[in-house]
Design an enzyme around this catalytic site. Structure first.
Site, PDB file in Angstrom:
ATOM      1  N   SER A  38       0.667  -0.947  -0.200  1.00 27.45           N
ATOM      2  CA  SER A  38      -0.335  -0.072  -0.214  1.00 27.45           C
ATOM      3  C   SER A  38       0.909   1.781  -0.496  1.00 27.45           C
ATOM      4  O   SER A  38       2.249   1.228  -0.009  1.00 27.45           O
ATOM      5  CB  SER A  38      -1.463  -0.032   1.481  1.00 27.45           C
ATOM      6  N   LYS A  39       0.429   2.320   0.079  1.00 23.65           N
ATOM      7  CA  LYS A  39       1.335   3.924  -0.171  1.00 23.65           C
ATOM      8  C   LYS A  39       1.935   3.776   1.162  1.00 23.65           C
ATOM      9  O   LYS A  39       2.693   4.858   1.037  1.00 23.65           O
ATOM     10  CB  LYS A  39       0.398   5.128  -0.062  1.00 23.65           C
ATOM     11  N   ARG A  40       1.726   3.666   2.482  1.00 22.60           N
ATOM     12  CA  ARG A  40       2.965   3.052   3.457  1.00 22.60           C
ATOM     13  C   ARG A  40       3.642   2.229   2.761  1.00 22.60           C
ATOM     14  O   ARG A  40       5.124   3.038   3.944  1.00 22.60           O
ATOM     15  CB  ARG A  40       1.931   2.956   4.497  1.00 22.60           C
ATOM     16  N   ASP A  41       3.934   1.523   2.133  1.00 23.68           N
ATOM     17  CA  ASP A  41       5.351   0.654   2.232  1.00 23.68           C
ATOM     18  C   ASP A  41       6.008   1.486   1.152  1.00 23.68           C
ATOM     19  O   ASP A  41       6.469   1.487   0.990  1.00 23.68           O
ATOM     20  CB  ASP A  41       4.244  -0.541   1.981  1.00 23.68           C
ATOM     21  N   GLY A  42       5.404   2.815   0.208  1.00 25.93           N
ATOM     22  CA  GLY A  42       6.446   3.604  -0.846  1.00 25.93           C
ATOM     23  C   GLY A  42       5.207   3.576  -1.814  1.00 25.93           C
ATOM     24  O   GLY A  42       4.584   3.714  -1.730  1.00 25.93           O
TER      25      GLY A  42
END
Ligand code: GLU
Length: 460
Positions: free
Chosen positions: A239-243
C-alpha cells in the site's frame, strides 16, 4: 498469434502492481511476435476518466512500453455490450429479472439470518408472466446451478470453484442498461482476440463468472495466468504506506525505467539466480508459466541496487539528459565528464545525483558543525594557507591528478599525513566531511573557485 492486454480501471495513476502485469503481458506478446493491447476499463461511465487514461499513457511512455493499435475505452463500446446482452436474451441464456431493491434486500437478510451465502434465488429464471409494473428489469445470465468450474491457470494450476459456493445468476446489465464488470471483460477479451490473460490474482475469483460469459456466447477461452500480489515485508498487500505506488513517483525519485522494469520483472518471476535483465534478455527469457506461485516481496533496497547498477552503466551524455528532469543542466559544462564520473558511483538515484552535483558546483552556504569540530583544528588554518599558496603558484591545473600532485607536495613539505589537509579542505569545498574525491571536486570547480572556498573557510 499471441494477443495479450493490459486492462486498467482508471484510478488516476498507474500503480506499480499494474505496471508489473502490463510488463509481463507486453513481454509475452513481443516474445511471440504477437500483440499487446491497452484497454481502459472505465465501466463507471459517469466519470470522465480521460485524465486517468492520460496518466497511464504517460507512464507507459516513460517506461517505454508500447501497445498495439488504439487505446480502447469501454465507455465507448456500450452498444456492443448491449448487443451481446440482447443476443443472450434471444437465445434464452439470459433473462430479465424484475426484483426490486427491497425484495433483494429482504432476500439477503433472510439468507444471512439462516447463515447462508447471500445469493439470488433465480425467481425470474423461468418467468413467463406479466412483468410487475414500475420496475425496471436487470438482465441476469443463466449460470450453472450445480457442479464446478475449473480455471486452468498457467500459474496456479487447476483451480476448482464449487458453483454452489461462488455463483448465482449474476447481473450482466443493470436497470439503466449499463453492463457489469465481469460481462464486459469477457466480451472484450473475446472480441479483441486476447489469447493470454495475465493479471493479478485478485481477479482469480472473477474468472469463473467470466468463463460463464465466454461459454454462453460460444467464445473460446483464453489462457489465464494469475500473478500473485506484491506484498510488503509484513506479508500484507503493498500500500501507499510501504512506499510509492504511483509509477510516475519513481521518475520523480530518480529511478530509471530500466531499473524499475528489471525490478518489477523479478517480482514474481525468476530465471535461475540472475538479477539483472536488460529488456532484450527479458524478451528472450520471459515465460508466464515460470511466474512464481507465491507472493513476492517489495524491497526498495533491491530497487536501489538495480538503479545504481543502471546509473553506473549509463553513458554520460544520457545521464546529462536524464538529470535535466531533476533541474540539473550540464550539457555545456566543460568538466561534465569528470563530474559525472565522480558522482555516478556514489548515487542510488538521479535525484541523489542532482543533489551531489549542486553540492559540488555551489559553494557551501554553511559548514556542518560536527565536521568543523572533527576536521577543522588549530593547525588546519596554516595547512590550508600553505595549500592555497601552492595552488596559486602551480601552473596548468586541469585534471584531478594535477591537483593531487599539489596536495602531495604540500603534505610532503609539511611532513603531515593526507588526512590533515583532506579534512579541512573537504569542509572548505563541500561544507561537510563526506562527498566525492577532492581531486575531482577541485578539477571540476577550477583553481579560482577552490581558492575562494578555502578563503571563505579561513575567514569563518
Ligand atoms: N480492470 C481490472 C483492474 O484494473 C483488470 C481486469 C483484468 O485484467 O481482467 O483491476
Amino acid at each position: 498469434m499471441v494477443v495479450t492486454r493490459f486492462a486498467p480501471s482508471p484510478t488516476g495513476y498507474l500503480h506499480i502492481g499494474g505496471l508489473r502485469t502490463a510488463l509481463l503481458s507486453y513481454l509475452w506478446a513481443r516474445r511471440n511476435n504477437g500483440k499487446f493491447l491497452l484497454r481502459i476499463e472505465d465501466t463507471d461511465f459517469s466519470r470522465n476518466d480521460e485524465a486517468a487514461a492520460r496518466a497511464i499513457v504517460e507512464a507507459f511512455k516513460w517506461v517505454g512500453l508500447e501497445h498495439d493499435g488504439v487505446i480502447e475505452y469501454q465507455s465507448s463500446r456500450l452498444k456492443i455490450y448491449q448487443e451481446y446482452a440482447q443476443k443472450l436474451l434471444d437465445e434464452g441464456k439470459a433473462y430479465k429479472c424484475y426484483m426490486s431493491k427491497e425484495e433483494l434486500d429482504a432476500l439477503r437478510e433472510e439468507q444471512t439470518a439462516r447463515k447462508e451465502r447471500a445469493k439470488y434465488d433465480n425467481r425470474y429464471r423461468d418467468f413467463t408472466g406479466t412483468p410487475p409494473e414500475g420496475c425496471e428489469a436487470v438482465i441476469r445470465i443463466k449460470a450453472p446451478l450445480e457442479g464446478s468450474i475449473t480455471v486452468h491457470d498457467g500459474v496456479k494450476g487447476d483451480v476448482v470453484f464449487n458453483v454452489a459456493d461462488i455463483l448465482d445468476d449474476f447481473i450482466i446489465a443493470r436497470a439503466d442498461g449499463t453492463p457489469t464488470y465481469n460481462f464486459v471483460v469477457a466480451v472484450d477479451d473475446a472480441l479483441m482476440g486476447v489469447t493470454d490473460v495475465i493479471r493479478g490474482d485478485d481477479h482469480l475469483s472473477n474468472t469463473p463468472k467470466q468463463i460463464v460469459v465466454y461459454k454462453a456466447l460460444g467464445f473460446p477461452l483464453p489462457k489465464f495466468f494469475h500473478v500473485p500480489m506484491i506484498h510488503n515485508s509484513e506479508g500484507k498487500k503493498l500500500s501507499k504506506r510501504d512506499g510509492a505506488t504511483d509509477v510516475m513517483m519513481y521518475k520523480q525519485m530518480g529511478y530509471t525505467p530500466e531499473a524499475l522494469l528489471n525490478f518489477l520483472v523479478r517480482l514474481g518471476w525468476s530465471h535461475g539466480d540472475q538479477e539483472i535483465f536488460s529488456m532484450n534478455e527479458m524478451l528472450e527469457l520471459f515465460d508466464p508459466s515460470d511466474i512464481n506461485r507465491s507472493a513476492s516481496v517489495y524491497n526498495v533496497d533491491k530497487l536501489d541496487w538495480l538503479n545504481s547498477h543502471y546509473l553506473k552503466n549509463t553513458p554520460n551524455d544520457k545521464l546529462c539528459e536524464l538529470l535535466e528532469f531533476h533541474g540539473v543542466m550540464l550539457i555545456s559544462h566543460d568538466k561534465r565528464e569528470i563530474l559525472l564520473d565522480a558522482i555516478k558511483e556514489r548515487a542510488k538515484t538521479l535525484a541523489e545525483m542532482a543533489v551531489l552535483v549542486s553540492e559540488i558546483l555551489v559553494s557551501p552556504a554553511e559548514y556542518d558543525e560536527a565536521a568543523l569540530k572533527k576536521g577543522y583544528k588549530e593547525e588546519s588554518r596554516a595547512i590550508l594557507e600553505a595549500f592555497a599558496a601552492a595552488l596559486k603558484g602551480a601552473k596548468d591545473l586541469h585534471l584531478p591528478t594535477d591537483y593531487h600532485h599539489v596536495m602531495e607536495a604540500v603534505v610532503t613539505e609539511m611532513g603531515i599525513g593526507f588526512g590533515k589537509i583532506g579534512q579541512p579542505l573537504r569542509i572548505a569545498l563541500m561544507g561537510k566531511l563526506s562527498g566525492p574525491g577532492l581531486d575531482n571536486v577541485m578539477a571540476i570547480i577550477g583553481v579560482d573557485e577552490t581558492l575562494k572556498r578555502i578563503e571563505s573557510l579561513l575567514k569563518y
